[in-house]
Motif scaffolding. Structure first.
Motif, mmCIF file in Angstrom:
data_model
loop_
_atom_site.group_PDB
_atom_site.id
_atom_site.type_symbol
_atom_site.label_atom_id
_atom_site.label_comp_id
_atom_site.label_asym_id
_atom_site.label_seq_id
_atom_site.Cartn_x
_atom_site.Cartn_y
_atom_site.Cartn_z
ATOM 1 N N ASP A 58 -0.337 -3.047 11.560
ATOM 2 C CA ASP A 58 -1.079 -2.009 12.290
ATOM 3 C C ASP A 58 -2.580 -2.222 12.040
ATOM 4 O O ASP A 58 -3.054 -2.126 10.902
ATOM 5 N N LEU A 59 -3.332 -2.511 13.100
ATOM 6 C CA LEU A 59 -4.752 -2.841 12.931
ATOM 7 C C LEU A 59 -5.577 -1.642 12.472
ATOM 8 O O LEU A 59 -6.564 -1.803 11.749
ATOM 9 N N THR A 85 -1.558 -6.134 0.732
ATOM 10 C CA THR A 85 -1.590 -6.337 2.177
ATOM 11 C C THR A 85 -2.544 -5.361 2.854
ATOM 12 O O THR A 85 -2.752 -4.241 2.375
ATOM 13 N N LEU A 86 -3.126 -5.828 3.954
ATOM 14 C CA LEU A 86 -3.952 -4.935 4.772
ATOM 15 C C LEU A 86 -3.080 -3.930 5.493
ATOM 16 O O LEU A 86 -3.418 -2.759 5.621
ATOM 17 N N ALA A 108 -7.754 -1.729 9.119
ATOM 18 C CA ALA A 108 -9.182 -1.403 9.036
ATOM 19 C C ALA A 108 -9.422 -0.334 7.977
ATOM 20 O O ALA A 108 -10.361 -0.418 7.186
ATOM 21 N N ALA A 109 -8.551 0.663 7.960
ATOM 22 C CA ALA A 109 -8.698 1.750 6.985
ATOM 23 C C ALA A 109 -8.581 1.222 5.561
ATOM 24 O O ALA A 109 -9.208 1.735 4.649
ATOM 25 N N ASN A 110 -7.777 0.180 5.372
ATOM 26 C CA ASN A 110 -7.544 -0.371 4.033
ATOM 27 C C ASN A 110 -8.535 -1.451 3.623
ATOM 28 O O ASN A 110 -8.598 -1.815 2.443
ATOM 29 N N GLY A 146 -8.640 -5.748 19.684
ATOM 30 C CA GLY A 146 -8.930 -4.384 19.233
ATOM 31 C C GLY A 146 -9.711 -4.400 17.931
ATOM 32 O O GLY A 146 -10.684 -5.139 17.772
ATOM 33 N N LEU A 147 -9.272 -3.590 16.973
ATOM 34 C CA LEU A 147 -9.958 -3.523 15.683
ATOM 35 C C LEU A 147 -9.902 -4.834 14.918
ATOM 36 O O LEU A 147 -10.653 -5.039 13.972
#
Ligand code: TXA
Ligand code: MG
Length: 316
Positions: A267-268, A261-262, A272-274, A299-300
């Protein structure tokens, strides 16, 4: 909820120590360089780097420049060609960025390189930037400290006007002396001018003994988006999937669980970090067909979806 306040830090010893401590906590700190103010984060920290894109409201993950105290620090991260070394010795510290092959295991967040095998490095020539890099003691990823699509900031007041309330702090070092971004050179075979900037290409030519090449598409690339990578996993990608079909590996988000999973919590910033690590994971698993859960276009999420759409686009 009121926006958290952005600290305005002095460029003296205590101010730089506080700025370095914030960076070490994974926070975002804007700082002056000789070109423009940069929005800095620890380049090894996926979450912190994702925060840069969130604060700037960038609709896509363009690769970022890593700022370092000296050539030796850059050589620890990248493989230098003889021409790159000559240019660095001639113009660093200064308004020159070199895009070079990333050393395996260098520890730089994949969000900084947009998942590519190259890294942009620069040694800035500004006493405050240099003081901060020394105090922090690690690589600092920093794009210009402006909201996406707005003008690059050359004073601390510009930074606060654009990003106040969205970042932890800005170090006030007065007006930037150069005022335009660094010149960017690539080293793919010869030397290529990727972005005209603060170091005139005549100076590059004088050092090399020949002018840098310009990309085949025409003049120097100026729009960051033109340099965006087209990194895609090996497998075919299907977007907005709510469940895996036959033979698919599922990349989840939030309530749509997957094989991986991302962000399970939706949590965006975490997603993004993942993102690049998960795409690499899918390659590592030998995925030939990949289903990706819907990611909200806010947002992201817009940057994440931009990257996922590229990954899903028909391949040449
Ligand atoms: O003067 C500057 O360069 C300022 C100050 C803060 O140092 N920074 C700056 O960063 O202008 P930014 O993110 O606004 O621009 C970075 C440019 C983008 O056009 C990006 O596409 C390119 O550098 N870039 C970064 N890494 C790259 C890579 N690995 N390959 C190709 N281009 C890269
Ligand atoms: Mg910029």
């Amino acid at each position: 909820m009121t926006a958290p306040e952005t600290l305005l830090l002095a460029s003296d010893g205590p101010g730089l120590a506080q700025a370095a401590a914030l960076l070490a906590q994974g926070r975002l700190v804007a700082f002056p360089t000789e070109t423009v103010y940069g929005l800095g984060a620890d380049a090894r920290d996926d979450r912190a780097v994702a925060g840069i894109f969130a604060a700037k409201d960038r609709p896509s993950f363009n690769p970022l420049i890593v700022h370092l105290p000296d050539l030796a620090a850059a050589e620890a991260l990248c493989l230098f060609t003889p021409e790159a070394t000559r240019l660095a010795q001639a113009f660093w510290p200064g308004a020159l960025t070199l895009v070079l092959p990333l050393r395996p295991g260098a520890g730089i967040s994949a969000l900084v390189t947009a998942g590519q095998g190259t890294l942009a490095v620069r040694v800035p020539d500004h006493p405050v930037a240099r003081g901060l890099l020394r105090a922090f003691g690690g690589p600092v990823a920093a794009p210009s400290a402006n909201p996406s699509g707005r003008i690059s900031p050359t004073t601390a007041a510009h930074v606060l006007a654009g990003l106040g309330g969205r970042i932890a702090a800005v170090v006030d070092g007065g007006a930037c002396p150069v005022g335009v971004e660094s010149t960017i050179l690539g080293f793919n075979g010869g030397v290529t001018l990727l972005r005209a900037g603060g170091l005139p290409s005549e100076a590059v030519e004088a050092c090399l003994g020949h002018p840098p090449a310009v990309p085949a598409t025409g003049g120097p690339v100026t729009a960051p988006g033109q340099l965006a990578s087209h990194y895609a996993p090996q497998g075919a990608v299907r977007l907005n999937a709510t469940a895996a079909g036959p033979g698919e590996i599922m990349l989840g988000f939030g309530p749509v669980a997957g094989d991986l999973t991302l962000s399970a919590s939706g949590d965006l910033i975490e997603a993004a970090a993942n993102l690049f690590a998960r795409l690499h994971d899918l390659d590592g698993r030998g995925a030939t067909r990949i289903a990706v859960a819907p990611v909200p276009e806010t947002g992201l999420g817009r940057a994440i979806n931009d990257r996922l759409r590229r990954a899903a686009a028909p391949r040449p």
